[in-house]
Design a protein around this motif. Structure first.
Motif, PDB file in Angstrom:
ATOM      1  N   LYS A  18      -0.248  14.090  -7.144  1.00 49.80           N
ATOM      2  CA  LYS A  18      -1.209  15.105  -6.686  1.00 49.80           C
ATOM      3  C   LYS A  18      -0.684  15.901  -5.489  1.00 49.80           C
ATOM      4  CE  LYS A  18      -4.423  13.601  -9.570  1.00 49.80           C
ATOM      5  NZ  LYS A  18      -4.935  14.437 -10.688  1.00 49.80           N
ATOM      6  N   LYS A  19       0.627  16.008  -5.360  1.00 46.07           N
ATOM      7  CA  LYS A  19       1.186  16.583  -4.136  1.00 46.07           C
ATOM      8  C   LYS A  19       0.749  18.028  -3.885  1.00 46.07           C
ATOM      9  CE  LYS A  19       5.729  17.994  -6.001  1.00 46.07           C
ATOM     10  NZ  LYS A  19       5.417  17.700  -7.413  1.00 46.07           N
ATOM     11  N   GLY A  35      -3.866  20.881   3.024  1.00 42.26           N
ATOM     12  CA  GLY A  35      -3.290  20.841   4.371  1.00 42.26           C
ATOM     13  C   GLY A  35      -2.946  19.458   4.871  1.00 42.26           C
ATOM     14  N   TYR A  36      -2.850  18.486   3.940  1.00 44.08           N
ATOM     15  CA  TYR A  36      -2.485  17.129   4.350  1.00 44.08           C
ATOM     16  C   TYR A  36      -0.963  16.977   4.368  1.00 44.08           C
ATOM     17  CZ  TYR A  36      -7.312  15.530   3.750  1.00 44.08           C
ATOM     18  OH  TYR A  36      -8.667  15.349   3.865  1.00 44.08           O
ATOM     19  N   PRO A  37      -0.388  16.560   5.502  1.00 41.90           N
ATOM     20  CA  PRO A  37       1.065  16.400   5.586  1.00 41.90           C
ATOM     21  C   PRO A  37       1.537  15.070   5.007  1.00 41.90           C
ATOM     22  CG  PRO A  37       0.082  15.889   7.706  1.00 41.90           C
ATOM     23  CD  PRO A  37      -1.052  16.313   6.796  1.00 41.90           C
ATOM     24  N   LEU A  38       1.225  14.850   3.740  1.00 40.72           N
ATOM     25  CA  LEU A  38       1.640  13.618   3.078  1.00 40.72           C
ATOM     26  C   LEU A  38       3.163  13.632   2.907  1.00 40.72           C
ATOM     27  CD1 LEU A  38      -0.116  11.264   1.966  1.00 40.72           C
ATOM     28  CD2 LEU A  38       0.226  12.233  -0.313  1.00 40.72           C
ATOM     29  N   LEU A  39       3.761  12.471   2.847  1.00 40.62           N
ATOM     30  CA  LEU A  39       5.214  12.366   2.773  1.00 40.62           C
ATOM     31  C   LEU A  39       5.823  13.200   1.644  1.00 40.62           C
ATOM     32  CD1 LEU A  39       7.608  10.955   4.219  1.00 40.62           C
ATOM     33  CD2 LEU A  39       7.417   9.129   2.524  1.00 40.62           C
ATOM     34  N   PRO A  40       5.302  13.151   0.409  1.00 42.85           N
ATOM     35  CA  PRO A  40       5.895  13.988  -0.650  1.00 42.85           C
ATOM     36  C   PRO A  40       5.787  15.487  -0.364  1.00 42.85           C
ATOM     37  CG  PRO A  40       4.454  12.314  -1.596  1.00 42.85           C
ATOM     38  CD  PRO A  40       4.214  12.302  -0.115  1.00 42.85           C
ATOM     39  N   VAL A  41       4.774  15.880   0.384  1.00 45.36           N
ATOM     40  CA  VAL A  41       4.590  17.288   0.724  1.00 45.36           C
ATOM     41  C   VAL A  41       5.592  17.731   1.789  1.00 45.36           C
ATOM     42  CG1 VAL A  41       2.993  18.965   1.731  1.00 45.36           C
ATOM     43  CG2 VAL A  41       2.150  17.266   0.092  1.00 45.36           C
ATOM     44  N   GLN A  62       0.779  -1.240   0.000  1.00 43.71           N
ATOM     45  CA  GLN A  62       0.000   0.000   0.000  1.00 43.71           C
ATOM     46  C   GLN A  62       0.811   1.290   0.000  1.00 43.71           C
ATOM     47  OE1 GLN A  62      -3.978  -0.442   2.391  1.00 43.71           O
ATOM     48  NE2 GLN A  62      -2.582  -2.060   3.059  1.00 43.71           N
ATOM     49  N   PRO A  63       1.844   1.455   0.853  1.00 44.95           N
ATOM     50  CA  PRO A  63       2.545   2.753   0.845  1.00 44.95           C
ATOM     51  C   PRO A  63       3.157   3.140  -0.502  1.00 44.95           C
ATOM     52  CG  PRO A  63       2.990   1.583   2.877  1.00 44.95           C
ATOM     53  CD  PRO A  63       2.270   0.621   1.982  1.00 44.95           C
ATOM     54  N   PRO A  64       3.954   2.265  -1.165  1.00 48.23           N
ATOM     55  CA  PRO A  64       4.489   2.701  -2.466  1.00 48.23           C
ATOM     56  C   PRO A  64       3.397   2.914  -3.512  1.00 48.23           C
ATOM     57  CG  PRO A  64       5.040   0.388  -2.047  1.00 48.23           C
ATOM     58  CD  PRO A  64       4.495   0.941  -0.781  1.00 48.23           C
ATOM     59  N   HIS A  65       2.310   2.176  -3.409  1.00 47.60           N
ATOM     60  CA  HIS A  65       1.172   2.382  -4.305  1.00 47.60           C
ATOM     61  C   HIS A  65       0.580   3.774  -4.098  1.00 47.60           C
ATOM     62  CE1 HIS A  65      -2.780   1.848  -6.156  1.00 47.60           C
ATOM     63  NE2 HIS A  65      -3.328   2.128  -4.991  1.00 47.60           N
ATOM     64  N   PHE A  66       0.287   4.120  -2.859  1.00 46.21           N
ATOM     65  CA  PHE A  66      -0.378   5.396  -2.591  1.00 46.21           C
ATOM     66  C   PHE A  66       0.573   6.586  -2.751  1.00 46.21           C
ATOM     67  CE2 PHE A  66      -1.890   8.778   0.262  1.00 46.21           C
ATOM     68  CZ  PHE A  66      -3.113   9.020  -0.332  1.00 46.21           C
ATOM     69  N   TRP A  67       1.848   6.407  -2.389  1.00 44.95           N
ATOM     70  CA  TRP A  67       2.795   7.516  -2.542  1.00 44.95           C
ATOM     71  C   TRP A  67       2.967   7.928  -3.999  1.00 44.95           C
ATOM     72  CZ3 TRP A  67       6.448   4.878   1.450  1.00 44.95           C
ATOM     73  CH2 TRP A  67       6.095   5.306   2.744  1.00 44.95           C
ATOM     74  N   THR A 103      10.545  10.485  -0.775  1.00 45.37           N
ATOM     75  CA  THR A 103       9.415   9.555  -0.892  1.00 45.37           C
ATOM     76  C   THR A 103       9.782   8.379  -1.792  1.00 45.37           C
ATOM     77  OG1 THR A 103       7.859  11.388  -0.608  1.00 45.37           O
ATOM     78  CG2 THR A 103       6.985   9.339  -1.512  1.00 45.37           C
ATOM     79  N   LYS A 104      10.446   8.669  -2.903  1.00 45.57           N
ATOM     80  CA  LYS A 104      10.873   7.606  -3.820  1.00 45.57           C
ATOM     81  C   LYS A 104      11.847   6.644  -3.132  1.00 45.57           C
ATOM     82  CE  LYS A 104      10.326  10.391  -8.016  1.00 45.57           C
ATOM     83  NZ  LYS A 104      11.056  11.108  -9.098  1.00 45.57           N
ATOM     84  N   ILE A 105      12.751   7.194  -2.348  1.00 44.80           N
ATOM     85  CA  ILE A 105      13.702   6.358  -1.603  1.00 44.80           C
ATOM     86  C   ILE A 105      12.951   5.467  -0.616  1.00 44.80           C
ATOM     87  CG2 ILE A 105      15.509   6.413   0.163  1.00 44.80           C
ATOM     88  CD1 ILE A 105      16.651   6.978  -2.536  1.00 44.80           C
ATOM     89  N   GLN A 106      11.955   6.036   0.043  1.00 46.93           N
ATOM     90  CA  GLN A 106      11.216   5.294   1.060  1.00 46.93           C
ATOM     91  C   GLN A 106      10.335   4.199   0.466  1.00 46.93           C
ATOM     92  OE1 GLN A 106      10.530   7.790   4.282  1.00 46.93           O
ATOM     93  NE2 GLN A 106       8.936   6.558   5.246  1.00 46.93           N
TER      94      GLN A 106
END
Length: 301
Positions: free
Chosen positions: A199-200, A207-213, A188-193, A220-223
């Motif tokens: 859509k970052k 106001g969502y603190p998503l990892l790419p943001v 799920q994480p690499p799929h959703f990231w 994010t790509k590394i993770q």
């Protein structure tokens, strides 16, 4: 839809277009979760179906997942107004009333859990409750608006449907159920990231603190990489413990290699939007064809 008479205004739940009620259940996500549930049941039963039990498993899971989506829509309705792709949803656009969606979501979740408890087994109901609670309370209400950990922790809820399918048959938390959990949890994480990268700016505006943001696209790509690499080990364990055969190992492994190469390519690509879109689709292909191969191979054994 306008009321045809004054009396209908006193209804507890007003009549709305069916397409809006279907929309708040997130039918794409619902179908994906049901497919994973069915795959879990196939893995546990080896296709020795108890048709009535399977029907109740799928029905109960459908209601629980639909309830989670409705309650997610209810809680996200304010931030959805700030995102281009979500502002036209039934709640932020005003086509459905929040209290109606909240009420139907609660009732639907209760009926779904009761179905699993009464007609399947208490274990599958407990797993359904965990999935519902994590998605609505831990993920949507708490972590999604406050932490970059939302995607990883929220993956617990998305890992419950195949466990419900498996344990609906076995009535035990066997190794196979845990391996299915890990499979979906790591996927799920690499799929959703990938979607998050695509859509970052919309997530930033909402106001969502998503990892790419918060951490940036490259981080994010590394993770993504340790999650994708870890799926190789889960696949091998499924094979080593005789849950799947060599056909699955080859097909799923080949798809996983393609996905890993695509993730590595993301570290040097110049066209991030195109890469993110392709990587998102690749993750779906990997999941879909891996589970299809699992079911097909079981049918041949």
């Amino acid at each position: 839809m306008q009321n045809s008479s004054g009396a209908s205004g006193h209804s507890l739940i007003e009549i709305q277009p069916w397409r809006d009620w279907v929309s708040v259940t997130k039918p794409g996500i619902l179908a994906s979760n049901l497919f994973c549930t069915f795959a879990g049941y196939c893995l546990a039963s080896r296709l020795k179906f108890d048709d009535l039990t399977l029907i109740f498993i799928l029905f109960g899971t459908t209601l629980v997942v639909a309830a989670a989506s409705m309650l997610n829509n209810f809680l996200d309705r304010g931030r959805d107004l700030k995102m281009e792709r979500t502002r036209v949803r039934p709640l932020p656009s005003g086509r459905l009333k929040p209290r109606n969606v909240l009420l139907v979501g609660i009732i639907t979740g209760f009926v779904g859990l009761a179905t699993l408890y009464i007609f399947v087994n208490p274990l599958s109901a407990a797993l359904g409750f965990i999935g519902l609670f994590v998605y609505v309370v831990i993920y949507t209400a708490w972590l999604k608006p406050t932490s970059t950990w939302s995607t990883s922790i929220g993956g617990i809820s998305g890992s419950m449907p195949p466990m419900i399918g498996y344990c609906g048959f076995s009535n035990e938390l066997e190794l196979g159920a845990w391996l299915l959990f890990l499979f979906l949890f790591l996927w799920q994480p690499p799929h959703f990231w990938s979607l998050g990268i695509l859509k970052k700016e919309e997530y930033r505006a909402a106001g969502y603190p998503l990892l790419p943001v918060i951490k940036g696209v490259y981080r994010t790509k590394i993770q993504m990489l340790p999650y994708v690499v870890s799926l190789f080990f889960v696949n091998y364990l499924l094979f080593d413990y005789n849950y799947v055969g060599v056909g699955y190992l080859i097909v799923s492994g080949a798809l996983l290699i393609i996905w890993l190469i695509a993730c590595l390519h993301g570290l040097i690509t110049k066209n991030e939007a195109r890469w993110a879109s392709n990587n998102f689709r690749l993750s779906l292909y990997f999941l879909t064809f891996s589970l299809l191969m699992m079911i097909f191979e079981i049918a041949l054994l």
